[in-house]
Design an enzyme around this catalytic site. Sequence first.
Site, PDB file in Angstrom:
ATOM      1  N   LYS A   9       0.832  -1.207   0.000  1.00 28.16           N
ATOM      2  CA  LYS A   9       0.000   0.000   0.000  1.00 28.16           C
ATOM      3  C   LYS A   9       0.873   1.266   0.000  1.00 28.16           C
ATOM      4  CE  LYS A   9      -3.666  -2.430   2.483  1.00 28.16           C
ATOM      5  NZ  LYS A   9      -4.663  -2.356   3.579  1.00 28.16           N
ATOM      6  N   TYR A  49     -12.280  -2.843  -2.848  1.00 26.74           N
ATOM      7  CA  TYR A  49     -12.744  -2.879  -1.465  1.00 26.74           C
ATOM      8  C   TYR A  49     -14.280  -2.851  -1.360  1.00 26.74           C
ATOM      9  CZ  TYR A  49      -8.028  -2.411   0.433  1.00 26.74           C
ATOM     10  OH  TYR A  49      -6.724  -2.641   0.791  1.00 26.74           O
ATOM     11  N   PHE A  57     -15.303   3.152   7.750  1.00 28.84           N
ATOM     12  CA  PHE A  57     -13.956   3.569   7.320  1.00 28.84           C
ATOM     13  C   PHE A  57     -13.768   3.491   5.801  1.00 28.84           C
ATOM     14  CE2 PHE A  57     -13.751  -0.952   8.555  1.00 28.84           C
ATOM     15  CZ  PHE A  57     -13.255  -1.535   7.391  1.00 28.84           C
ATOM     16  N   ARG A  85      -0.732 -15.096   3.330  1.00 24.56           N
ATOM     17  CA  ARG A  85      -1.379 -14.533   4.525  1.00 24.56           C
ATOM     18  C   ARG A  85      -0.483 -14.680   5.754  1.00 24.56           C
ATOM     19  NH1 ARG A  85      -6.472 -13.265   4.712  1.00 24.56           N
ATOM     20  NH2 ARG A  85      -7.042 -14.255   6.677  1.00 24.56           N
ATOM     21  N   THR A  91      -4.873  -8.559  10.035  1.00 27.72           N
ATOM     22  CA  THR A  91      -5.233  -7.211   9.550  1.00 27.72           C
ATOM     23  C   THR A  91      -4.695  -6.087  10.424  1.00 27.72           C
ATOM     24  OG1 THR A  91      -7.250  -8.144   8.610  1.00 27.72           O
ATOM     25  CG2 THR A  91      -7.187  -5.752   8.868  1.00 27.72           C
ATOM     26  N   ARG A 102       3.228  -7.105   8.570  1.00 24.14           N
ATOM     27  CA  ARG A 102       2.474  -6.096   9.344  1.00 24.14           C
ATOM     28  C   ARG A 102       2.987  -6.005  10.774  1.00 24.14           C
ATOM     29  NH1 ARG A 102      -3.343  -8.066   7.042  1.00 24.14           N
ATOM     30  NH2 ARG A 102      -3.563  -6.624   5.287  1.00 24.14           N
ATOM     31  N   ASN A 112      -1.785  -0.458   7.181  1.00 28.47           N
ATOM     32  CA  ASN A 112      -1.214  -1.758   7.546  1.00 28.47           C
ATOM     33  C   ASN A 112      -0.281  -2.322   6.473  1.00 28.47           C
ATOM     34  OD1 ASN A 112      -3.168  -2.489   5.746  1.00 28.47           O
ATOM     35  ND2 ASN A 112      -4.227  -3.933   7.075  1.00 28.47           N
ATOM     36  N   HIS A 115      -1.721  -5.489   1.455  1.00 26.76           N
ATOM     37  CA  HIS A 115      -2.949  -6.288   1.340  1.00 26.76           C
ATOM     38  C   HIS A 115      -2.602  -7.655   0.768  1.00 26.76           C
ATOM     39  CE1 HIS A 115      -7.014  -7.508   0.159  1.00 26.76           C
ATOM     40  NE2 HIS A 115      -6.451  -7.915  -0.969  1.00 26.76           N
ATOM     41  N   GLU A 126      -9.355 -10.835  -7.479  1.00 25.81           N
ATOM     42  CA  GLU A 126      -8.446  -9.695  -7.362  1.00 25.81           C
ATOM     43  C   GLU A 126      -7.402  -9.699  -8.480  1.00 25.81           C
ATOM     44  OE1 GLU A 126      -9.105  -9.186  -2.556  1.00 25.81           O
ATOM     45  OE2 GLU A 126      -7.168  -9.930  -3.252  1.00 25.81           O
TER      46      GLU A 126
HETATM   47  P1  CMP Z   1      -6.872  -5.066   3.835  1.00 27.96           P
HETATM   48  O1  CMP Z   1      -6.350  -6.422   4.113  1.00 27.96           O
HETATM   49  O2  CMP Z   1      -6.306  -4.320   2.688  1.00 27.96           O
HETATM   50  O3  CMP Z   1      -8.459  -5.189   3.633  1.00 27.96           O
HETATM   51  C1  CMP Z   1      -9.388  -4.245   4.103  1.00 27.96           C
HETATM   52  C2  CMP Z   1      -8.729  -3.091   4.754  1.00 27.96           C
HETATM   53  O4  CMP Z   1      -9.586  -2.248   5.496  1.00 27.96           O
HETATM   54  C3  CMP Z   1      -7.742  -3.606   5.774  1.00 27.96           C
HETATM   55  O5  CMP Z   1      -6.641  -4.187   5.138  1.00 27.96           O
HETATM   56  C4  CMP Z   1      -7.461  -2.354   6.591  1.00 27.96           C
HETATM   57  O6  CMP Z   1      -6.395  -1.592   6.059  1.00 27.96           O
HETATM   58  C5  CMP Z   1      -8.751  -1.563   6.415  1.00 27.96           C
HETATM   59  N1  CMP Z   1      -9.453  -1.451   7.694  1.00 27.96           N
HETATM   60  C6  CMP Z   1      -9.991  -2.448   8.400  1.00 27.96           C
HETATM   61  N2  CMP Z   1     -10.535  -1.949   9.532  1.00 27.96           N
HETATM   62  C7  CMP Z   1     -10.322  -0.613   9.519  1.00 27.96           C
HETATM   63  C8  CMP Z   1     -10.634   0.446  10.406  1.00 27.96           C
HETATM   64  N3  CMP Z   1     -11.297   0.219  11.545  1.00 27.96           N
HETATM   65  N4  CMP Z   1     -10.243   1.686  10.074  1.00 27.96           N
HETATM   66  C9  CMP Z   1      -9.581   1.928   8.911  1.00 27.96           C
HETATM   67  N5  CMP Z   1      -9.255   0.946   8.016  1.00 27.96           N
HETATM   68  C10 CMP Z   1      -9.619  -0.308   8.336  1.00 27.96           C
END
Ligand code: CMP
Length: 143
Positions: A9, A49, A57, A85, A91, A102, A112, A115, A126
Site C-alpha cells: 500500500k 474494497y 472507514f 497470509r 489485519t 504487518r 497496515n 494487502h 483480485e
Molecule cells: P486489507 O487487508 O487491505 O483489507 C481491508 C482493509 O480495510 C484492511 O486491510 C485495513 O487496512 C482496512 N481497515 C480495516 N478496519 C479498519 C478500520 N477500523 N479503520 C480503517 N481501516 C480499516
Amino acid sequence: MERTFLMIKPDGVGRNLIGEIVKRIENKGLKIVGAKLMTVSEDLAKTHYGEHSERPFFGELVDFITSGPVFAMVLEGENVVQVGRTLVGVTNPSESLPGTIRGDFGLTVGKNIIHGSDSVESAEKEIALWFNSEELVDYSLVN
Ligand code: CMP
C-alpha cells in the site's frame, strides 16, 4: 498452480519497503509472476474494497489507497494464498506477530502496509481485477 494477489500500500511504498517485502517473498521460495508500481483510480479502489462499502472507514480506505503509488504483485505456488497470509500477518498490525510484514512494520489498522488475498476465490477475483493476462509471466524458478 495456486495464485494470490499482494499489494504493497502507499504507506509501504512511501517508506521504501518494496525491496524488504519482495526479499521476504523470494526468501520464502514463492514465485512472482506479475508485478507493477501503479497509482490506483477511485473506481479500482472502490471495486477492490467493495465488500467494505458499508463500513464507516470505507471513505478513508479509498482515500488512502489512492493517495500514492502501490506495488501490486501476483504470486504463484503451492498453497500460496495461505502462505501469503502468513507472511503478511493479521489485519491489525498491533495484533500481528513479529516476523510478519504487518507485525514488523505496521502500527495501525488503517495503514497496515500490505494487502493479501484472504481466499482462493478472492485471489482469482483480485488478480483478474488488477492484472491483464499478458502481464503475467510463465517461467520456472531454478531450485
Ligand atoms: P486489507 O487487508 O487491505 O483489507 C481491508 C482493509 O480495510 C484492511 O486491510 C485495513 O487496512 C482496512 N481497515 C480495516 N478496519 C479498519 C478500520 N477500523 N479503520 C480503517 N481501516 C480499516
